[in-house]
Design a protein around this motif. Structure first.
Motif, PDB file in Angstrom:
ATOM      1  N   GLY A 206       0.836  -1.173   0.100  1.00 12.05           N
ATOM      2  CA  GLY A 206      -0.110   0.105   0.094  1.00 12.05           C
ATOM      3  C   GLY A 206       1.060   1.229   0.068  1.00 12.05           C
ATOM      4  O   GLY A 206       2.064   1.307  -0.465  1.00 12.05           O
ATOM      5  N   ARG A 207       0.161   2.311   0.440  1.00 10.16           N
ATOM      6  CA  ARG A 207       0.901   3.437   0.381  1.00 10.16           C
ATOM      7  C   ARG A 207       0.420   4.258   1.945  1.00 10.16           C
ATOM      8  O   ARG A 207      -0.696   4.027   2.187  1.00 10.16           O
ATOM      9  CB  ARG A 207       0.452   4.557  -0.637  1.00 10.16           C
ATOM     10  CG  ARG A 207       0.860   4.352  -1.952  1.00 10.16           C
ATOM     11  CD  ARG A 207       0.754   5.178  -3.052  1.00 10.16           C
ATOM     12  NE  ARG A 207       1.366   4.912  -4.109  1.00 10.16           N
ATOM     13  CZ  ARG A 207       0.699   4.388  -5.144  1.00 10.16           C
ATOM     14  NH1 ARG A 207      -0.399   3.827  -5.177  1.00 10.16           N
ATOM     15  NH2 ARG A 207       1.384   3.941  -6.491  1.00 10.16           N
ATOM     16  N   PRO A 208       1.268   5.180   2.599  1.00 13.99           N
ATOM     17  CA  PRO A 208       1.047   5.855   3.547  1.00 13.99           C
ATOM     18  C   PRO A 208      -0.285   6.711   3.726  1.00 13.99           C
ATOM     19  O   PRO A 208      -1.203   6.732   4.765  1.00 13.99           O
ATOM     20  CB  PRO A 208       2.078   6.612   4.015  1.00 13.99           C
ATOM     21  CG  PRO A 208       3.269   5.917   3.292  1.00 13.99           C
ATOM     22  CD  PRO A 208       2.531   5.425   2.030  1.00 13.99           C
TER      23      PRO A 208
ATOM     24  N   GLU B 278       4.256  -4.877   6.015  1.00 18.41           N
ATOM     25  CA  GLU B 278       3.550  -4.016   5.408  1.00 18.41           C
ATOM     26  C   GLU B 278       4.753  -3.436   4.652  1.00 18.41           C
ATOM     27  O   GLU B 278       5.876  -3.031   4.726  1.00 18.41           O
ATOM     28  CB  GLU B 278       3.070  -2.852   6.431  1.00 18.41           C
ATOM     29  CG  GLU B 278       1.936  -3.313   7.018  1.00 18.41           C
ATOM     30  CD  GLU B 278       1.287  -2.185   7.889  1.00 18.41           C
ATOM     31  OE1 GLU B 278       0.743  -1.169   7.283  1.00 18.41           O
ATOM     32  OE2 GLU B 278       1.257  -2.311   9.073  1.00 18.41           O
ATOM     33  N   VAL B 279       4.272  -3.202   3.068  1.00 20.38           N
ATOM     34  CA  VAL B 279       5.507  -2.756   2.019  1.00 20.38           C
ATOM     35  C   VAL B 279       4.845  -1.535   1.427  1.00 20.38           C
ATOM     36  O   VAL B 279       3.679  -1.616   0.933  1.00 20.38           O
ATOM     37  CB  VAL B 279       5.589  -3.775   1.142  1.00 20.38           C
ATOM     38  CG1 VAL B 279       6.623  -3.452   0.002  1.00 20.38           C
ATOM     39  CG2 VAL B 279       6.033  -4.907   1.773  1.00 20.38           C
ATOM     40  N   ASP B 280       5.402  -0.284   1.485  1.00 25.45           N
ATOM     41  CA  ASP B 280       5.055   0.759   0.844  1.00 25.45           C
ATOM     42  C   ASP B 280       5.567   0.749  -0.594  1.00 25.45           C
ATOM     43  O   ASP B 280       6.811   0.744  -1.011  1.00 25.45           O
ATOM     44  CB  ASP B 280       5.834   1.901   1.552  1.00 25.45           C
ATOM     45  CG  ASP B 280       5.441   3.489   0.752  1.00 25.45           C
ATOM     46  OD1 ASP B 280       4.841   3.464  -0.388  1.00 25.45           O
ATOM     47  OD2 ASP B 280       5.991   4.325   1.069  1.00 25.45           O
ATOM     48  N   VAL B 281       4.481   0.641  -1.848  1.00 28.53           N
ATOM     49  CA  VAL B 281       4.980   0.373  -3.101  1.00 28.53           C
ATOM     50  C   VAL B 281       5.731   1.669  -3.406  1.00 28.53           C
ATOM     51  O   VAL B 281       6.629   1.242  -4.316  1.00 28.53           O
ATOM     52  CB  VAL B 281       3.718  -0.094  -3.885  1.00 28.53           C
ATOM     53  CG1 VAL B 281       3.118  -1.252  -3.463  1.00 28.53           C
ATOM     54  CG2 VAL B 281       2.722   1.155  -3.809  1.00 28.53           C
ATOM     55  N   ASP B 282       5.794   2.778  -2.954  1.00 31.77           N
ATOM     56  CA  ASP B 282       6.433   3.720  -3.526  1.00 31.77           C
ATOM     57  C   ASP B 282       7.824   3.717  -3.129  1.00 31.77           C
ATOM     58  O   ASP B 282       8.769   4.525  -3.636  1.00 31.77           O
ATOM     59  CB  ASP B 282       5.940   5.181  -2.865  1.00 31.77           C
ATOM     60  CG  ASP B 282       4.470   5.427  -3.579  1.00 31.77           C
ATOM     61  OD1 ASP B 282       4.206   4.871  -4.885  1.00 31.77           O
ATOM     62  OD2 ASP B 282       3.803   6.054  -2.947  1.00 31.77           O
ATOM     63  N   GLY B 283       8.295   2.851  -2.454  1.00 35.43           N
ATOM     64  CA  GLY B 283       9.745   2.699  -1.728  1.00 35.43           C
ATOM     65  C   GLY B 283      10.504   1.955  -2.848  1.00 35.43           C
ATOM     66  O   GLY B 283      11.624   1.804  -2.880  1.00 35.43           O
ATOM     67  N   ASP B 284       9.805   1.481  -3.702  1.00 33.37           N
ATOM     68  CA  ASP B 284      10.372   0.631  -4.902  1.00 33.37           C
ATOM     69  C   ASP B 284       9.808   0.690  -6.249  1.00 33.37           C
ATOM     70  O   ASP B 284       8.544   0.428  -6.466  1.00 33.37           O
ATOM     71  CB  ASP B 284      10.131  -0.940  -4.452  1.00 33.37           C
ATOM     72  CG  ASP B 284      10.985  -1.878  -5.368  1.00 33.37           C
ATOM     73  OD1 ASP B 284      11.255  -1.534  -6.613  1.00 33.37           O
ATOM     74  OD2 ASP B 284      11.260  -2.996  -4.882  1.00 33.37           O
TER      75      ASP B 284
ATOM     76  N   LEU C 112       7.620  -2.145  -7.818  1.00 40.04           N
ATOM     77  CA  LEU C 112       6.406  -2.418  -6.929  1.00 40.04           C
ATOM     78  C   LEU C 112       5.395  -1.168  -7.426  1.00 40.04           C
ATOM     79  O   LEU C 112       4.288  -1.563  -7.602  1.00 40.04           O
ATOM     80  CB  LEU C 112       6.475  -2.376  -5.292  1.00 40.04           C
ATOM     81  CG  LEU C 112       7.364  -3.591  -4.884  1.00 40.04           C
ATOM     82  CD1 LEU C 112       7.405  -3.434  -3.286  1.00 40.04           C
ATOM     83  CD2 LEU C 112       6.417  -4.866  -5.232  1.00 40.04           C
ATOM     84  N   ALA C 113       5.861  -0.191  -7.569  1.00 37.34           N
ATOM     85  CA  ALA C 113       5.137   0.923  -7.814  1.00 37.34           C
ATOM     86  C   ALA C 113       4.631   0.629  -9.176  1.00 37.34           C
ATOM     87  O   ALA C 113       3.229   1.005  -9.515  1.00 37.34           O
ATOM     88  CB  ALA C 113       5.829   2.507  -7.750  1.00 37.34           C
TER      89      ALA C 113
END
Length: 80
Positions: free
Chosen positions: A7-9, A34-40, A43-44
């Protein structure tokens, strides 16, 4: 059992899905990542706006929304 929430924050649907997942934690043991897709960037690109996505033991189980009953039923089908 391992659950992964992509997801995203600032995503309200992500917060809703996390709340459902956390509510079941008292009854069903599992690890949550939990994985922030914007960090990769990969993934984004892969998930884009199709978040949140919940994986159960590495397999895509839910996208956008899940109810406690749906998640409980899905987790019950996993081998222990």
């Amino acid at each position: 059992m391992r659950l992964t929430l992509y997801g995203r924050p600032e995503c309200h649907l992500c917060h809703d899905m996390r709340a459902v997942v956390e509510a079941l934690r008292a009854d069903v043991p599992f690890e949550l990542e939990e994985v922030d897709v914007d960090g990769d960037p990969a993934l984004a690109a892969a998930y884009g706006e199709e978040i949140p996505v919940l994986l159960v033991n590495g397999r895509k189980a839910f996208k956008y929304r899940v109810t406690p009953a749906e998640l409980r039923a899905r987790l019950a089908r996993e081998p222990e």
